[in-house]
Design a protein around this motif. Structure first.
Motif, PDB file in Angstrom:
ATOM      1  N   ARG A 193       0.833  -1.197   0.000  1.00 20.20           N
ATOM      2  CA  ARG A 193       0.000   0.000   0.000  1.00 20.20           C
ATOM      3  C   ARG A 193       0.870   1.250   0.000  1.00 20.20           C
ATOM      4  NH1 ARG A 193      -3.172  -0.260   4.942  1.00 20.20           N
ATOM      5  NH2 ARG A 193      -3.963  -2.140   3.929  1.00 20.20           N
TER       6      ARG A 193
ATOM      7  N   THR B  32      -8.375   3.541  -2.271  1.00 21.89           N
ATOM      8  CA  THR B  32      -9.150   4.093  -1.162  1.00 21.89           C
ATOM      9  C   THR B  32      -9.163   5.603  -1.296  1.00 21.89           C
ATOM     10  OG1 THR B  32      -8.472   2.271   0.293  1.00 21.89           O
ATOM     11  CG2 THR B  32      -9.377   4.238   1.341  1.00 21.89           C
TER      12      THR B  32
ATOM     13  N   ALA C 239     -11.764   6.842   3.507  1.00 21.23           N
ATOM     14  CA  ALA C 239     -11.359   5.844   4.507  1.00 21.23           C
ATOM     15  C   ALA C 239     -12.560   5.114   5.095  1.00 21.23           C
ATOM     16  CB  ALA C 239     -10.559   6.521   5.622  1.00 21.23           C
TER      17      ALA C 239
ATOM     18  N   GLU D  47     -15.290   4.266   3.502  1.00 18.82           N
ATOM     19  CA  GLU D  47     -15.808   3.322   2.511  1.00 18.82           C
ATOM     20  C   GLU D  47     -14.840   2.166   2.275  1.00 18.82           C
ATOM     21  OE1 GLU D  47     -18.328   1.602  -0.293  1.00 18.82           O
ATOM     22  OE2 GLU D  47     -18.703   3.201   1.166  1.00 18.82           O
ATOM     23  N   GLY D  48     -13.541   2.425   2.418  1.00 20.32           N
ATOM     24  CA  GLY D  48     -12.560   1.373   2.207  1.00 20.32           C
ATOM     25  C   GLY D  48     -12.117   1.282   0.756  1.00 20.32           C
ATOM     26  N   ALA D  49     -11.392   0.213   0.456  1.00 21.03           N
ATOM     27  CA  ALA D  49     -10.773   0.049  -0.864  1.00 21.03           C
ATOM     28  C   ALA D  49     -11.723  -0.617  -1.848  1.00 21.03           C
ATOM     29  CB  ALA D  49      -9.503  -0.781  -0.729  1.00 21.03           C
ATOM     30  N   HIS D  50     -11.607  -0.201  -3.117  1.00 24.14           N
ATOM     31  CA  HIS D  50     -12.357  -0.807  -4.221  1.00 24.14           C
ATOM     32  C   HIS D  50     -11.393  -1.080  -5.370  1.00 24.14           C
ATOM     33  CE1 HIS D  50     -16.658  -0.140  -2.976  1.00 24.14           C
ATOM     34  NE2 HIS D  50     -16.037   0.647  -2.120  1.00 24.14           N
TER      35      HIS D  50
END
Length: 423
Positions: free
Chosen positions: A208, A247, A250, A252-255
């Motif tokens: 990341r 991301t 934060a 919602e998170g990663a897509h």
């Protein structure tokens, strides 16, 4: 799947090795105890595989053919684990019910080493059972928005800890020092380590990076293109066609989003995102230049194939053009041509074509025959006339419905595609 089947076969073989010579003459309580141990061990093995895949190890992703295939196997392991947890629970409860119904006479109870810990082990197992069932139901029904689903799904690590401790405590004493017992304890250890790795927030951290959103543009309706400045460490191992877990919020998170192109002149990495769901629609409307972005990856094995001697058919549906765009950019940059390759780009309306002029230039430069199929003018794409050559291979990226249509028209092994339905 063959690795998973091999693991389960190894478990069964090691369990059969532990059975006494007179096993077939034994009664209900013997076989119930054996099946409780076996179902519990198989369950903990599946949980170990589930939690290991959840950590997204690079070596496993590459071996399984990409992160999309890894998550598909993760999903089926979860369904298998749900079936085993129900079976394990029924086997555990069956003597009490059968005795209450008068169908079974109580057998002699045996003392267990470490009996003082058994109550804790039973409680942990009971809590893990109900938690796992709830988690599987939530995952399959898909009624929750992704953000809430992601937060609830993190409970899987807590449930894994409970199940691992339950299995360690309640593993039968005679089985502990057998190959079956060693495998079970190894799986428990893997579950505990992977669960703690998840709870400590270590998943994906090594891959990341932090970047900055430099340019936001809207090249087509309901579509946003993001130009992000990322460290060179991220792009060093990138292959055209791969995607990253982005991301931008934060909460919602990663897509997952496919990398459209990397601009060597500006050093920017471009992503094209279509407003298809709640999160992506918000992205299309709400992204702002200057905001911080986190990118993890790159992931995926849907990369530019070797030319080979057989014709290749590339089919893109809507935003599914992004990996093919990246392929064409790579071919043009390297001065390569693909004279036996045909790219069909399916869109609803002509104005939805992404960077049409640039796409045509790249296709001409790389020798790829480009066809733009507009549903509004030409109707649905009929795949049957496309596959007249029995040796042709097809690469597809796009909506699930079109993918299923192509799969029905092609023999197994000739269709290559990614599965972005991670839930």
């Amino acid at each position: 799947m063959k690795y998973l089947y091999g693991l389960l076969a190894l478990y069964l073989a090691s369990w059969l090795f532990t059975l006494p010579a007179d096993a077939l003459q034994q009664g209900f309580f013997f076989w119930r105890g054996q099946l409780v141990q076996l179902s519990g061990a198989l369950l903990i093995a599946l949980l170990a595989a589930l939690l290991l895949m959840a950590t997204r190890p690079r070596w496993l992703e590459q071996r399984l053919g990409g992160l999309d295939h890894l998550y598909l196997l993760h999903k089926w392991c979860g369904i298998g684990a749900a079936g085993l947890v129900v079976l394990h629970w029924l086997l555990s409860k069956s003597p009490r019910w059968l005795i209450q119904w008068g169908w079974l006479t109580p057998g002699a109870r045996h003392a267990h080493q470490g009996a003082s810990w058994r109550g804790l082990g039973m409680e942990l197992g009971e809590l893990a059972f109900y938690g796992m069932l709830l988690l599987v139901i939530i995952s399959l029904v898909q009624a929750l928005p992704y953000g809430r689903f992601r937060l609830i799904h993190k409970l899987g690590a807590v449930l894994g800890l409970m199940a691992g401790l339950h299995s360690l405590i309640l593993l039968s004493d005679p089985l502990r020092n057998t190959p079956f017992g060693w495998l079970t304890q190894l799986a428990c250890l893997l579950v505990l380590v992977a669960a703690l790795w998840s709870l400590l927030g270590r998943i994906g951290r090594a891959r990341r990076v932090t970047g900055q959103l430099e340019v936001v543009s809207h090249p087509a309706p309901d579509l946003v293109e993001l130009a992000i400045r990322l460290p060179r460490a991220f792009t060093r191992d990138y292959q055209p066609g791969q995607f990253a877990l982005l991301t931008l919020d934060a909460r919602e998170g990663a897509h997952p989003f496919t990398i459209l192109r990397q601009d060597p002149d500006t050093g920017l990495t471009h992503f094209a995102i279509k407003g298809l769901g709640d999160h992506t629609r918000q992205l299309v409307q709400g992204c702002r230049a200057g905001q911080r972005v986190w990118a993890e990856g790159p992931y995926g094995r849907f990369v530019l194939p070797d030319e080979g001697a057989t014709p290749q058919l590339w089919i893109a549906g809507g935003i599914g053009i992004t990996p093919f765009f990246a392929w064409l950019e790579a071919l043009a940059r390297q001065g390569q041509t693909r004279c036996h390759t045909r790219l069909i780009y399916c869109v609803e309306r002509p104005e939805e074509v992404l960077h049409g002029e640039r796409l045509r230039q790249l296709a001409r430069k790389s020798g790829v025959a480009l066809e733009i199929h507009t549903r509004q003018q030409q109707g649905l794409l009929d795949p049957r006339p496309l596959f007249t050559d029995p040796q042709a291979q097809c690469w597809f990226c796009g909506p699930q419905g079109l993918g299923e249509c192509l799969a029905s028209a092609l023999p197994a092994g000739r269709l290559h595609h990614e599965r972005f339905a991670f839930r």
